[in-house]
Design an enzyme around this catalytic site. Structure first.
Site, PDB file in Angstrom:
ATOM      1  N   LYS A  38      -0.048   0.604 -44.759  1.00  0.00           N
ATOM      2  CA  LYS A  38       0.778   0.523 -45.973  1.00  0.00           C
ATOM      3  C   LYS A  38       0.015  -0.221 -47.072  1.00  0.00           C
ATOM      4  CE  LYS A  38       3.002  -3.620 -44.073  1.00  0.00           C
ATOM      5  NZ  LYS A  38       4.140  -4.092 -43.271  1.00  0.00           N
ATOM      6  N   TYR A 264      -7.758 -19.044 -73.018  1.00  0.00           N
ATOM      7  CA  TYR A 264      -6.469 -18.983 -73.705  1.00  0.00           C
ATOM      8  C   TYR A 264      -5.706 -20.306 -73.618  1.00  0.00           C
ATOM      9  CZ  TYR A 264      -6.612 -13.871 -74.216  1.00  0.00           C
ATOM     10  OH  TYR A 264      -6.931 -12.579 -74.565  1.00  0.00           O
TER      11      TYR A 264
HETATM   12  C1  LIG Z   1       3.601  -4.780 -42.085  1.00  0.00           C
HETATM   13  C2  LIG Z   1       4.209  -4.598 -40.747  1.00  0.00           C
HETATM   14  C3  LIG Z   1       3.426  -4.696 -39.580  1.00  0.00           C
HETATM   15  C4  LIG Z   1       1.977  -5.165 -39.581  1.00  0.00           C
HETATM   16  O1  LIG Z   1       1.926  -6.576 -39.482  1.00  0.00           O
HETATM   17  P1  LIG Z   1       0.545  -7.372 -39.386  1.00  0.00           P
HETATM   18  O2  LIG Z   1       0.948  -8.805 -39.314  1.00  0.00           O
HETATM   19  O3  LIG Z   1      -0.206  -7.065 -40.629  1.00  0.00           O
HETATM   20  O4  LIG Z   1      -0.155  -6.873 -38.162  1.00  0.00           O
HETATM   21  C5  LIG Z   1       4.013  -4.361 -38.366  1.00  0.00           C
HETATM   22  N1  LIG Z   1       5.321  -4.000 -38.300  1.00  0.00           N
HETATM   23  C6  LIG Z   1       6.106  -3.937 -39.396  1.00  0.00           C
HETATM   24  C7  LIG Z   1       7.537  -3.559 -39.247  1.00  0.00           C
HETATM   25  C8  LIG Z   1       5.587  -4.253 -40.653  1.00  0.00           C
HETATM   26  O5  LIG Z   1       6.378  -4.209 -41.736  1.00  0.00           O
END
Ligand SMILES: *Cc1c(COP(=O)(O)O)cnc(C)c1O
Length: 368
Positions: A38, A264
Protein backbone atom coordinates in the site's frame (compact mmCIF):
# COMPACT_ATOMS: atom_id res chain seq x y z
CA UNK A 1 26.28 3.45 -7.09
CA UNK A 2 26.14 6.52 -9.32
CA UNK A 3 26.60 9.93 -7.67
CA UNK A 4 23.34 11.84 -7.44
CA UNK A 5 22.88 14.78 -9.80
CA UNK A 6 19.42 15.69 -8.55
CA UNK A 7 17.07 14.54 -5.80
CA UNK A 8 16.56 10.83 -6.26
CA UNK A 9 15.25 7.88 -4.25
CA UNK A 10 17.45 4.89 -5.00
CA UNK A 11 15.76 1.56 -4.42
CA UNK A 12 17.97 -1.43 -3.83
CA UNK A 13 16.21 -4.58 -5.03
CA UNK A 14 18.97 -6.78 -3.57
CA UNK A 15 18.14 -5.35 -0.15
CA UNK A 16 14.46 -6.10 -0.79
CA UNK A 17 15.36 -9.71 -1.54
CA UNK A 18 17.51 -9.85 1.59
CA UNK A 19 14.60 -8.62 3.72
CA UNK A 20 12.17 -11.03 2.11
CA UNK A 21 14.57 -13.94 2.67
CA UNK A 22 15.08 -12.93 6.27
CA UNK A 23 11.33 -12.71 6.94
CA UNK A 24 10.84 -16.10 5.27
CA UNK A 25 13.56 -17.57 7.47
CA UNK A 26 11.45 -16.62 10.50
CA UNK A 27 8.42 -18.52 9.16
CA UNK A 28 7.42 -22.14 9.03
CA UNK A 29 8.09 -23.37 5.49
CA UNK A 30 4.39 -23.62 4.58
CA UNK A 31 3.29 -20.28 6.04
CA UNK A 32 2.08 -18.06 3.22
CA UNK A 33 3.47 -14.56 2.69
CA UNK A 34 1.38 -11.50 1.93
CA UNK A 35 3.44 -8.51 0.81
CA UNK A 36 1.88 -5.22 1.87
CA UNK A 37 2.50 -2.72 -0.94
CA UNK A 38 0.00 0.00 0.00
CA UNK A 39 0.95 3.67 -0.28
CA UNK A 40 3.35 3.12 -3.22
CA UNK A 41 5.03 0.24 -1.36
CA UNK A 42 5.67 2.50 1.60
CA UNK A 43 6.79 5.42 -0.50
CA UNK A 44 9.04 3.51 -2.89
CA UNK A 45 7.15 2.39 -6.04
CA UNK A 46 4.35 -0.16 -5.79
CA UNK A 47 4.42 -1.49 -9.36
CA UNK A 48 8.14 -2.20 -9.69
CA UNK A 49 8.36 -3.54 -6.14
CA UNK A 50 5.31 -5.79 -6.62
CA UNK A 51 6.61 -7.09 -9.94
CA UNK A 52 9.89 -7.98 -8.29
CA UNK A 53 8.19 -9.58 -5.26
CA UNK A 54 5.77 -11.52 -7.45
CA UNK A 55 8.66 -13.61 -8.74
CA UNK A 56 10.42 -14.22 -5.39
CA UNK A 57 7.63 -15.44 -4.91
CA UNK A 58 5.08 -14.01 -2.52
CA UNK A 59 1.60 -15.56 -2.30
CA UNK A 60 -0.55 -12.48 -1.90
CA UNK A 61 -0.42 -8.71 -2.10
CA UNK A 62 -2.24 -6.19 0.07
CA UNK A 63 -3.12 -2.58 -0.64
CA UNK A 64 -5.28 -0.17 1.31
CA UNK A 65 -7.57 1.14 -1.42
CA UNK A 66 -9.15 -0.15 -4.62
CA UNK A 67 -7.30 2.24 -6.93
CA UNK A 68 -3.98 1.02 -5.61
CA UNK A 69 -5.01 -2.50 -6.58
CA UNK A 70 -6.04 -1.39 -10.07
CA UNK A 71 -2.59 0.16 -10.62
CA UNK A 72 -1.01 -3.16 -9.72
CA UNK A 73 -3.24 -5.05 -12.16
CA UNK A 74 -2.34 -2.53 -14.90
CA UNK A 75 1.33 -3.18 -14.11
CA UNK A 76 0.90 -6.88 -14.71
CA UNK A 77 0.41 -8.23 -11.21
CA UNK A 78 -1.56 -11.48 -11.50
CA UNK A 79 -1.31 -12.76 -7.92
CA UNK A 80 -4.29 -12.26 -5.59
CA UNK A 81 -4.60 -8.76 -4.15
CA UNK A 82 -6.38 -8.05 -0.86
CA UNK A 83 -7.85 -4.56 -0.54
CA UNK A 84 -7.69 -3.78 3.17
CA UNK A 85 -10.09 -0.87 3.23
CA UNK A 86 -12.41 -0.86 0.24
CA UNK A 87 -15.42 1.39 -0.07
CA UNK A 88 -18.73 0.17 -1.45
CA UNK A 89 -18.65 2.83 -4.18
CA UNK A 90 -15.77 0.90 -5.78
CA UNK A 91 -17.11 -2.64 -5.54
CA UNK A 92 -17.90 -2.93 -9.25
CA UNK A 93 -14.41 -1.94 -10.37
CA UNK A 94 -12.98 -4.08 -7.58
CA UNK A 95 -14.70 -7.12 -9.11
CA UNK A 96 -13.76 -6.06 -12.65
CA UNK A 97 -10.12 -6.08 -11.59
CA UNK A 98 -10.31 -9.33 -9.60
CA UNK A 99 -9.38 -7.60 -6.36
CA UNK A 100 -10.43 -9.21 -3.08
CA UNK A 101 -12.19 -7.08 -0.47
CA UNK A 102 -11.63 -7.02 3.25
CA UNK A 103 -15.15 -7.09 4.68
CA UNK A 104 -15.25 -5.36 8.03
CA UNK A 105 -18.88 -4.71 8.92
CA UNK A 106 -22.40 -5.93 8.26
CA UNK A 107 -23.20 -2.97 6.04
CA UNK A 108 -20.46 -3.60 3.51
CA UNK A 109 -20.94 -7.37 3.69
CA UNK A 110 -24.52 -6.83 2.58
CA UNK A 111 -23.51 -4.32 -0.08
CA UNK A 112 -20.80 -6.58 -1.43
CA UNK A 113 -23.06 -9.64 -1.60
CA UNK A 114 -25.67 -7.55 -3.47
CA UNK A 115 -23.15 -6.38 -6.07
CA UNK A 116 -21.42 -9.75 -6.42
CA UNK A 117 -24.83 -11.38 -6.98
CA UNK A 118 -25.89 -8.71 -9.47
CA UNK A 119 -22.62 -9.36 -11.34
CA UNK A 120 -23.42 -13.08 -11.33
CA UNK A 121 -20.33 -14.02 -9.36
CA UNK A 122 -20.01 -17.34 -7.62
CA UNK A 123 -17.66 -18.02 -4.69
CA UNK A 124 -16.09 -14.57 -5.08
CA UNK A 125 -13.18 -14.46 -2.59
CA UNK A 126 -13.77 -12.22 0.42
CA UNK A 127 -11.70 -11.72 3.56
CA UNK A 128 -13.47 -11.21 6.86
CA UNK A 129 -11.74 -8.76 9.19
CA UNK A 130 -12.26 -8.97 12.95
CA UNK A 131 -11.48 -6.35 15.53
CA UNK A 132 -9.60 -7.97 18.42
CA UNK A 133 -8.39 -4.83 20.19
CA UNK A 134 -7.08 -2.25 17.74
CA UNK A 135 -10.58 -0.75 17.57
CA UNK A 136 -10.08 0.50 14.04
CA UNK A 137 -11.84 -1.75 11.49
CA UNK A 138 -13.53 -5.10 11.85
CA UNK A 139 -16.45 -7.15 13.04
CA UNK A 140 -16.57 -7.93 16.73
CA UNK A 141 -16.61 -11.43 18.17
CA UNK A 142 -20.38 -11.20 18.73
CA UNK A 143 -20.91 -10.73 14.98
CA UNK A 144 -19.74 -14.22 13.99
CA UNK A 145 -23.27 -15.65 13.67
CA UNK A 146 -24.45 -12.72 11.53
CA UNK A 147 -21.46 -13.10 9.21
CA UNK A 148 -22.00 -16.83 8.87
CA UNK A 149 -25.71 -16.58 8.17
CA UNK A 150 -25.21 -13.81 5.58
CA UNK A 151 -22.46 -15.73 3.80
CA UNK A 152 -24.37 -19.01 3.90
CA UNK A 153 -27.42 -17.31 2.37
CA UNK A 154 -25.62 -16.79 -0.95
CA UNK A 155 -23.39 -18.66 -3.36
CA UNK A 156 -21.91 -15.47 -4.74
CA UNK A 157 -19.13 -15.12 -2.15
CA UNK A 158 -16.77 -17.40 -0.29
CA UNK A 159 -14.69 -16.66 2.80
CA UNK A 160 -11.12 -17.03 1.57
CA UNK A 161 -9.57 -15.76 4.77
CA UNK A 162 -10.34 -14.53 8.25
CA UNK A 163 -7.95 -12.01 9.73
CA UNK A 164 -7.28 -9.43 12.41
CA UNK A 165 -4.57 -6.88 13.13
CA UNK A 166 -2.33 -6.49 16.19
CA UNK A 167 -2.32 -3.14 17.97
CA UNK A 168 1.10 -3.21 19.63
CA UNK A 169 3.13 -6.09 18.19
CA UNK A 170 6.38 -4.09 18.36
CA UNK A 171 5.93 -3.18 22.04
CA UNK A 172 6.97 -6.01 24.35
CA UNK A 173 5.54 -4.11 27.35
CA UNK A 174 2.16 -4.82 25.79
CA UNK A 175 2.79 -8.55 25.54
CA UNK A 176 -0.24 -9.48 27.69
CA UNK A 177 -2.50 -7.34 25.53
CA UNK A 178 -1.16 -8.97 22.36
CA UNK A 179 -1.51 -12.49 23.79
CA UNK A 180 -5.12 -11.61 24.54
CA UNK A 181 -5.62 -10.50 20.91
CA UNK A 182 -4.14 -13.80 19.73
CA UNK A 183 -6.47 -15.79 22.04
CA UNK A 184 -9.51 -13.83 20.90
CA UNK A 185 -8.55 -14.42 17.26
CA UNK A 186 -8.23 -18.16 17.92
CA UNK A 187 -11.68 -18.30 19.53
CA UNK A 188 -13.29 -16.40 16.66
CA UNK A 189 -11.66 -18.43 13.92
CA UNK A 190 -12.41 -21.80 15.56
CA UNK A 191 -16.05 -20.79 15.79
CA UNK A 192 -16.15 -19.65 12.15
CA UNK A 193 -14.38 -22.69 10.78
CA UNK A 194 -16.77 -24.98 12.66
CA UNK A 195 -19.84 -23.17 11.36
CA UNK A 196 -18.80 -22.53 7.77
CA UNK A 197 -17.72 -26.09 7.03
CA UNK A 198 -14.47 -25.28 5.19
CA UNK A 199 -11.10 -23.91 6.29
CA UNK A 200 -10.42 -20.26 5.36
CA UNK A 201 -6.84 -18.96 5.57
CA UNK A 202 -6.13 -17.34 8.94
CA UNK A 203 -3.75 -14.42 9.34
CA UNK A 204 -2.92 -11.97 12.10
CA UNK A 205 0.72 -10.86 12.10
CA UNK A 206 2.30 -7.76 10.61
CA UNK A 207 6.11 -7.43 10.54
CA UNK A 208 6.61 -7.03 14.30
CA UNK A 209 4.07 -9.78 14.91
CA UNK A 210 6.14 -12.09 12.68
CA UNK A 211 9.28 -11.26 14.65
CA UNK A 212 7.85 -11.25 18.18
CA UNK A 213 5.02 -13.80 18.09
CA UNK A 214 6.12 -16.87 16.13
CA UNK A 215 3.28 -18.81 17.75
CA UNK A 216 0.75 -16.55 16.01
CA UNK A 217 1.73 -16.89 12.35
CA UNK A 218 -1.30 -19.08 11.51
CA UNK A 219 -1.58 -19.76 7.73
CA UNK A 220 -0.23 -16.48 6.39
CA UNK A 221 1.56 -13.32 7.55
CA UNK A 222 1.34 -9.77 6.23
CA UNK A 223 4.56 -7.81 6.02
CA UNK A 224 5.16 -4.23 4.95
CA UNK A 225 7.85 -2.37 6.87
CA UNK A 226 10.11 -5.43 7.18
CA UNK A 227 10.30 -5.77 3.40
CA UNK A 228 11.41 -2.16 3.18
CA UNK A 229 14.13 -2.70 5.74
CA UNK A 230 12.94 -1.91 9.26
CA UNK A 231 12.44 -4.33 12.14
CA UNK A 232 11.00 -1.79 14.61
CA UNK A 233 13.69 -2.46 17.23
CA UNK A 234 17.42 -2.01 17.50
CA UNK A 235 17.94 -5.75 17.71
CA UNK A 236 15.72 -6.64 14.75
CA UNK A 237 16.91 -3.74 12.59
CA UNK A 238 20.27 -5.53 12.32
CA UNK A 239 18.56 -8.28 10.32
CA UNK A 240 17.13 -5.89 7.74
CA UNK A 241 18.52 -3.53 5.10
CA UNK A 242 16.62 -0.32 4.29
CA UNK A 243 15.88 -0.52 0.57
CA UNK A 244 15.63 3.23 -0.01
CA UNK A 245 18.39 5.84 -0.13
CA UNK A 246 17.16 9.37 -0.54
CA UNK A 247 19.87 11.52 -2.10
CA UNK A 248 20.11 15.07 -3.23
CA UNK A 249 22.89 17.53 -4.09
CA UNK A 250 24.20 20.90 -3.02
CA UNK A 251 22.78 23.53 -5.38
CA UNK A 252 24.49 26.54 -3.82
CA UNK A 253 26.74 27.46 -0.91
CA UNK A 254 26.35 30.79 0.89
CA UNK A 255 28.57 32.62 3.30
CA UNK A 256 26.31 34.13 5.96
CA UNK A 257 27.65 37.00 8.04
CA UNK A 258 26.92 37.54 11.72
CA UNK A 259 23.48 39.13 12.20
CA UNK A 260 21.95 37.77 8.98
CA UNK A 261 19.09 35.30 8.74
CA UNK A 262 18.34 32.22 6.64
CA UNK A 263 15.05 31.36 4.94
CA UNK A 264 11.40 32.32 5.24
CA UNK A 265 10.25 34.37 8.20
CA UNK A 266 13.91 34.76 9.18
CA UNK A 267 13.38 31.68 11.35
CA UNK A 268 17.12 31.22 11.76
CA UNK A 269 19.38 34.14 12.74
CA UNK A 270 23.09 33.77 13.22
CA UNK A 271 25.36 35.42 15.76
CA UNK A 272 28.47 34.10 14.02
CA UNK A 273 29.84 33.53 10.52
CA UNK A 274 28.22 30.55 8.85
CA UNK A 275 28.40 28.51 5.63
CA UNK A 276 25.10 27.16 4.40
CA UNK A 277 24.19 24.77 1.60
CA UNK A 278 20.90 25.02 -0.26
CA UNK A 279 19.46 21.63 -1.31
CA UNK A 280 16.72 20.95 -3.90
CA UNK A 281 14.35 19.07 -1.60
CA UNK A 282 11.55 20.47 0.55
CA UNK A 283 8.23 19.77 2.16
CA UNK A 284 6.61 19.04 -1.21
CA UNK A 285 9.07 16.16 -1.51
CA UNK A 286 8.22 14.78 1.91
CA UNK A 287 10.63 16.55 4.24
CA UNK A 288 8.05 18.23 6.45
CA UNK A 289 8.39 21.50 8.32
CA UNK A 290 8.75 19.56 11.55
CA UNK A 291 12.31 18.69 10.45
CA UNK A 292 13.26 22.36 10.26
CA UNK A 293 14.73 24.70 12.85
CA UNK A 294 17.70 22.53 13.73
CA UNK A 295 15.84 19.27 14.34
CA UNK A 296 16.52 17.22 11.23
CA UNK A 297 19.81 16.77 9.42
CA UNK A 298 21.29 15.37 6.23
CA UNK A 299 24.68 13.73 5.68
CA UNK A 300 27.37 15.47 3.65
CA UNK A 301 30.83 13.92 3.49
CA UNK A 302 29.88 11.60 6.37
CA UNK A 303 28.98 14.54 8.63
CA UNK A 304 25.65 15.78 9.87
CA UNK A 305 24.43 19.05 8.39
CA UNK A 306 21.43 20.36 10.35
CA UNK A 307 18.46 22.04 8.69
CA UNK A 308 18.45 25.80 9.35
CA UNK A 309 15.22 27.72 9.76
CA UNK A 310 12.01 26.77 8.00
CA UNK A 311 11.77 23.99 5.44
CA UNK A 312 10.62 25.52 2.13
CA UNK A 313 8.37 23.81 -0.41
CA UNK A 314 11.23 22.91 -2.74
CA UNK A 315 14.38 23.54 -0.73
CA UNK A 316 16.13 23.29 2.60
CA UNK A 317 19.17 25.17 3.82
CA UNK A 318 21.64 23.25 5.98
CA UNK A 319 24.63 24.22 8.09
CA UNK A 320 27.92 23.21 6.46
CA UNK A 321 30.19 25.60 8.39
CA UNK A 322 32.48 22.79 9.52
CA UNK A 323 32.00 20.45 6.55
CA UNK A 324 34.40 20.35 3.62
CA UNK A 325 32.03 20.45 0.65
CA UNK A 326 31.30 22.10 -2.69
CA UNK A 327 28.39 22.98 -4.91
CA UNK A 328 27.36 19.84 -6.80
CA UNK A 329 28.37 17.44 -4.01
CA UNK A 330 26.12 14.54 -3.13
CA UNK A 331 23.96 14.67 0.01
CA UNK A 332 22.36 11.70 1.79
CA UNK A 333 19.00 12.42 3.44
CA UNK A 334 18.55 8.85 4.61
CA UNK A 335 19.79 5.42 3.64
CA UNK A 336 21.13 2.18 5.07
CA UNK A 337 23.45 4.01 7.51
CA UNK A 338 21.81 7.32 8.39
CA UNK A 339 18.43 5.63 8.57
CA UNK A 340 14.95 7.00 7.94
CA UNK A 341 14.08 5.70 11.40
CA UNK A 342 16.70 7.93 13.03
CA UNK A 343 15.77 10.96 10.94
CA UNK A 344 12.09 10.37 11.79
CA UNK A 345 12.96 10.36 15.49
CA UNK A 346 14.33 13.92 15.25
CA UNK A 347 10.80 15.08 14.42
CA UNK A 348 9.08 12.76 16.90
CA UNK A 349 7.67 10.48 14.27
CA UNK A 350 8.29 6.98 12.89
CA UNK A 351 10.00 5.53 9.81
CA UNK A 352 6.58 4.64 8.32
CA UNK A 353 5.53 8.29 8.12
CA UNK A 354 8.81 9.59 6.72
CA UNK A 355 9.20 6.98 3.97
CA UNK A 356 5.54 6.91 2.87
CA UNK A 357 5.66 10.70 2.63
CA UNK A 358 8.36 10.87 -0.05
CA UNK A 359 6.31 12.39 -2.82
CA UNK A 360 5.84 11.17 -6.36
CA UNK A 361 7.81 14.19 -7.55
CA UNK A 362 11.03 12.52 -6.44
CA UNK A 363 12.61 10.42 -9.18
CA UNK A 364 12.91 6.69 -8.37
CA UNK A 365 16.01 4.80 -9.49
CA UNK A 366 16.18 1.01 -9.22
CA UNK A 367 19.44 -0.77 -8.43
CA UNK A 368 19.30 -4.43 -9.49
C1 LIG B 1 -0.25 -1.80 6.92
C2 LIG B 1 -0.76 -3.10 7.42
C3 LIG B 1 0.11 -4.20 7.58
C4 LIG B 1 1.62 -4.10 7.43
O1 LIG B 1 2.21 -3.73 8.66
P1 LIG B 1 3.79 -3.61 8.85
O2 LIG B 1 3.96 -3.19 10.27
O3 LIG B 1 4.25 -2.57 7.90
O4 LIG B 1 4.36 -4.96 8.54
C5 LIG B 1 -0.44 -5.43 7.90
N1 LIG B 1 -1.78 -5.56 8.12
C6 LIG B 1 -2.63 -4.52 8.01
C7 LIG B 1 -4.07 -4.73 8.28
C8 LIG B 1 -2.15 -3.25 7.68
O5 LIG B 1 -3.00 -2.21 7.60
Amino acid sequence: MPKAQETVLEIDLKALKHNFDHLKSRLHSNTKFMAVVKAFAYGSDACNIANYLQNLPVNYFAVAFVHEGISLRKAGITKPILVLHPQAANFNILIENCLEPSIYNAKILKEFIAIASAEKQSDYPIHIKFNTGLNRLGFSEQDVDTVISQVKSTSSVKITSVFSHLAASEDLNERDFTINQIETFKRITENITKQIGYKPLLHLCNTSGILNYPEAHFDMVRSGIGLYGFGNSEKENKNFKPIGTLKTIISQIHAIEKGQSVGYNRAFKTDAFLRTATLPIGHADGIGRQYGKGKGYVIINNQRAYILGNVCMDMIMVDVTSIDCNEGDEVIVFGPHATAENLALTANTISYELITGISQRVKRLFLQ
